[in-house]
Write a protein that holds these residues in place. Structure first.
Motif, PDB file in Angstrom:
ATOM      1  N   ARG A  14     -41.279 -14.532  11.563  1.00  0.00           N
ATOM      2  CA  ARG A  14     -41.811 -13.812  10.396  1.00  0.00           C
ATOM      3  C   ARG A  14     -43.331 -13.652  10.518  1.00  0.00           C
ATOM      4  NH1 ARG A  14     -38.488 -13.062   6.150  1.00  0.00           N
ATOM      5  NH2 ARG A  14     -40.194 -13.157   4.661  1.00  0.00           N
ATOM      6  N   PHE A  15     -43.994 -14.712  10.953  1.00  0.00           N
ATOM      7  CA  PHE A  15     -45.435 -14.667  11.137  1.00  0.00           C
ATOM      8  C   PHE A  15     -45.812 -13.620  12.187  1.00  0.00           C
ATOM      9  CE2 PHE A  15     -49.265 -16.181  13.350  1.00  0.00           C
ATOM     10  CZ  PHE A  15     -50.165 -16.154  12.289  1.00  0.00           C
ATOM     11  N   VAL A  16     -45.079 -13.604  13.306  1.00  0.00           N
ATOM     12  CA  VAL A  16     -45.349 -12.641  14.374  1.00  0.00           C
ATOM     13  C   VAL A  16     -45.143 -11.208  13.864  1.00  0.00           C
ATOM     14  CG1 VAL A  16     -44.589 -11.816  16.649  1.00  0.00           C
ATOM     15  CG2 VAL A  16     -44.840 -14.271  16.219  1.00  0.00           C
ATOM     16  N   MET A  17     -44.080 -10.986  13.087  1.00  0.00           N
ATOM     17  CA  MET A  17     -43.831  -9.649  12.544  1.00  0.00           C
ATOM     18  C   MET A  17     -44.933  -9.252  11.562  1.00  0.00           C
ATOM     19  SD  MET A  17     -42.181  -6.823  12.493  1.00  0.00           S
ATOM     20  CE  MET A  17     -40.684  -7.110  13.411  1.00  0.00           C
ATOM     21  N   GLY A  28     -36.858  -8.159   0.694  1.00  0.00           N
ATOM     22  CA  GLY A  28     -35.806  -7.323   1.254  1.00  0.00           C
ATOM     23  C   GLY A  28     -36.008  -7.000   2.730  1.00  0.00           C
ATOM     24  N   GLU A  29     -37.142  -7.388   3.310  1.00  0.00           N
ATOM     25  CA  GLU A  29     -37.384  -7.175   4.737  1.00  0.00           C
ATOM     26  C   GLU A  29     -37.095  -8.471   5.482  1.00  0.00           C
ATOM     27  OE1 GLU A  29     -40.868  -3.784   4.782  1.00  0.00           O
ATOM     28  OE2 GLU A  29     -41.490  -5.871   4.891  1.00  0.00           O
ATOM     29  N   THR A  30     -36.379  -8.352   6.583  1.00  0.00           N
ATOM     30  CA  THR A  30     -36.088  -9.501   7.429  1.00  0.00           C
ATOM     31  C   THR A  30     -36.440  -9.155   8.862  1.00  0.00           C
ATOM     32  OG1 THR A  30     -33.790  -8.825   7.737  1.00  0.00           O
ATOM     33  CG2 THR A  30     -34.227 -10.377   5.945  1.00  0.00           C
ATOM     34  N   ASN A  35     -32.692  -9.547  21.347  1.00  0.00           N
ATOM     35  CA  ASN A  35     -31.849 -10.115  22.399  1.00  0.00           C
ATOM     36  C   ASN A  35     -30.989 -11.282  21.912  1.00  0.00           C
ATOM     37  OD1 ASN A  35     -33.576 -12.322  22.260  1.00  0.00           O
ATOM     38  ND2 ASN A  35     -34.442 -12.038  24.303  1.00  0.00           N
ATOM     39  N   GLY A  36     -31.032 -11.597  20.631  1.00  0.00           N
ATOM     40  CA  GLY A  36     -30.206 -12.647  20.060  1.00  0.00           C
ATOM     41  C   GLY A  36     -30.753 -14.052  20.230  1.00  0.00           C
ATOM     42  N   ASP A  37     -31.836 -14.212  20.997  1.00  0.00           N
ATOM     43  CA  ASP A  37     -32.438 -15.523  21.223  1.00  0.00           C
ATOM     44  C   ASP A  37     -33.450 -15.798  20.126  1.00  0.00           C
ATOM     45  OD1 ASP A  37     -33.738 -17.819  22.060  1.00  0.00           O
ATOM     46  OD2 ASP A  37     -34.241 -17.041  24.056  1.00  0.00           O
ATOM     47  N   ARG A  42     -41.399 -13.070  20.896  1.00  0.00           N
ATOM     48  CA  ARG A  42     -42.343 -12.069  21.388  1.00  0.00           C
ATOM     49  C   ARG A  42     -42.249 -10.839  20.492  1.00  0.00           C
ATOM     50  NH1 ARG A  42     -40.301 -10.091  26.244  1.00  0.00           N
ATOM     51  NH2 ARG A  42     -38.308 -10.911  25.513  1.00  0.00           N
ATOM     52  N   PRO A  43     -43.377 -10.201  20.182  1.00  0.00           N
ATOM     53  CA  PRO A  43     -43.353  -9.021  19.300  1.00  0.00           C
ATOM     54  C   PRO A  43     -42.359  -7.948  19.748  1.00  0.00           C
ATOM     55  CG  PRO A  43     -45.609  -9.698  19.689  1.00  0.00           C
ATOM     56  CD  PRO A  43     -44.744 -10.541  20.588  1.00  0.00           C
ATOM     57  N   GLU A  44     -42.230  -7.738  21.055  1.00  0.00           N
ATOM     58  CA  GLU A  44     -41.324  -6.690  21.543  1.00  0.00           C
ATOM     59  C   GLU A  44     -39.857  -7.056  21.370  1.00  0.00           C
ATOM     60  OE1 GLU A  44     -42.843  -9.001  25.177  1.00  0.00           O
ATOM     61  OE2 GLU A  44     -43.712  -8.204  23.338  1.00  0.00           O
ATOM     62  N   ASN A  45     -39.558  -8.317  21.057  1.00  0.00           N
ATOM     63  CA  ASN A  45     -38.180  -8.742  20.820  1.00  0.00           C
ATOM     64  C   ASN A  45     -37.828  -8.772  19.329  1.00  0.00           C
ATOM     65  OD1 ASN A  45     -35.586  -9.763  21.667  1.00  0.00           O
ATOM     66  ND2 ASN A  45     -36.232 -11.740  20.888  1.00  0.00           N
ATOM     67  N   LEU A  46     -38.749  -8.383  18.479  1.00  0.00           N
ATOM     68  CA  LEU A  46     -38.511  -8.455  17.039  1.00  0.00           C
ATOM     69  C   LEU A  46     -38.420  -7.073  16.420  1.00  0.00           C
ATOM     70  CD1 LEU A  46     -41.014 -11.319  16.178  1.00  0.00           C
ATOM     71  CD2 LEU A  46     -38.562 -11.508  16.632  1.00  0.00           C
ATOM     72  N   GLU A  47     -37.470  -6.907  15.511  1.00  0.00           N
ATOM     73  CA  GLU A  47     -37.310  -5.660  14.759  1.00  0.00           C
ATOM     74  C   GLU A  47     -37.375  -5.961  13.272  1.00  0.00           C
ATOM     75  OE1 GLU A  47     -34.328  -2.850  17.322  1.00  0.00           O
ATOM     76  OE2 GLU A  47     -33.432  -4.171  15.851  1.00  0.00           O
ATOM     77  N   LEU A  48     -37.959  -5.055  12.536  1.00  0.00           N
ATOM     78  CA  LEU A  48     -37.980  -5.164  11.083  1.00  0.00           C
ATOM     79  C   LEU A  48     -36.692  -4.581  10.543  1.00  0.00           C
ATOM     80  CD1 LEU A  48     -39.657  -5.891   8.565  1.00  0.00           C
ATOM     81  CD2 LEU A  48     -40.437  -3.526   8.557  1.00  0.00           C
TER      82      LEU A  48
END
Length: 74
Positions: A14-17, A28-30, A35-37, A42-48
């Motif tokens: 959450r902090f990285v996002m 309402g944002e998660t 990649n499921g890990d 890493r920022p590139e592995n996170l989606e809003l």
């Protein structure tokens, strides 16, 4: 693990996002790990994601016909 802005442990994703967006997460944002890990924050592995009414990638939802608000989130 990082300590989030609210002082709690274990919410590094959450902090990285929040850093990626340049703002706090809204109600309402998660954050979804692509990649499921759940340890890979890493920022590139996170989606809003928006949880209204069910999980949906933020960039796939527009709130108006010409919306471009969420294009750069992934």
């Amino acid at each position: 693990r990082l300590i989030g802005k609210n002082g709690t442990k274990g919410y590094e994703h959450r902090f990285v996002m929040e850093e990626k967006l340049g703002r706090p997460l809204l109600k309402g944002e998660t954050v979804h790990h692509v990649n499921g890990d759940k340890l890979d924050n890493r920022p590139e592995n996170l989606e809003l994601w928006l949880n209204q009414p069910s999980g949906q990638r933020a960039q796939e939802k527009s709130h108006c016909p010409t919306c471009t608000c969420f294009i750069s989130y992934s």
